[in-house]
Scaffold this active site. Sequence first.
Site, short mmCIF file in Angstrom:
data_model
loop_
_atom_site.label_atom_id
_atom_site.label_comp_id
_atom_site.label_asym_id
_atom_site.label_seq_id
_atom_site.Cartn_x
_atom_site.Cartn_y
_atom_site.Cartn_z
N SER A 1 0.85 -1.18 0.00
CA SER A 1 0.00 0.00 0.00
C SER A 1 0.89 1.23 0.00
O SER A 1 2.05 1.16 0.40
CB SER A 1 -0.87 0.01 1.26
OG SER A 1 -1.51 1.25 1.44
N TYR B 1 -2.42 -0.88 10.84
CA TYR B 1 -2.38 -1.17 9.42
C TYR B 1 -1.05 -0.74 8.82
O TYR B 1 -0.39 -1.50 8.11
CB TYR B 1 -3.54 -0.46 8.71
CG TYR B 1 -3.49 -0.56 7.21
CD1 TYR B 1 -3.82 -1.74 6.56
CD2 TYR B 1 -3.12 0.54 6.43
CE1 TYR B 1 -3.79 -1.83 5.18
CE2 TYR B 1 -3.08 0.46 5.05
CZ TYR B 1 -3.42 -0.73 4.42
OH TYR B 1 -3.38 -0.81 3.05
#
Length: 272
Positions: free
Chosen positions: A132, A145
């Site tokens: 990501s 995360y």
Amino acid sequence: MKTIMITGTSAGIGRATALHFANKGWNVIATMRCPEKETELTKVQNVWVTHLDVENKESIQTVIEQGISKFGEIDVVVNNAGYGAFGIFEAATEEQIQRQFDVNVFGLMRVTKAILPHFRKNRKGVIINVTSEGGRVTYPLFSLYHASKYAVNGFTESLLYELSPFNIRVKIVEPGPTKTEFTGRSRDAIQDTRLTDYSEFEQKINLMYQSLFDPEQIASPELVAGVIYKAAIDPSRQLRYHIGSDLMIEREELNDNEFIGKMAQRFGIDIE
């Protein structure tokens, strides 16, 4: 025909990637936790939909063995399965912390470790880890995360060195904001109503998220799938493939104080 195995294909980037490779003529091993609920991918001729849970070592090994038996060999593995825990870190339970890493990091490692004997034997293979933009840029309330994605980035980059002698290529695909279910079923809300000191901050940040991202700059899963395909067929040693916003450019051009200051300003956070 080449064969690709993809984790987390029930929706979003994983589903789009399975369809993209199938349309390119590849055999696709499309894995998910609940294949009995799948109705679209099961209709595609060269896609095999099957159960795989990245938290379960046995299910991973079974799929790899069956995939090799069915298609002869596996050429590419895409580690896509993952989700995001969202909320104040102090409110996170031990279970939430553990599961965030068990899926996003340890699950990815389990799949990678299980496919390596096959790749080493063939002296070829490609491992693509979908991380990501959040593996190099951070946002408020996503500490768990981000920690998991930073871990995957470090793991993948180091792995490149030790797998290179076996002609096994390792790639990182870094999507920015993408039109997926990341904010829906793929997000785990961290909440503790007793921590009222954070209430005002949480409300403020949640409102900012609703207006911060320009819909025109949010990538589609299909666009990300195209980049994953490019990484899969790229014979070079290029490690990173980024899709998304200009934040990565800012991250590279600014020092830490400058970049963090700009991010804080975007969210209306006083960090002085």
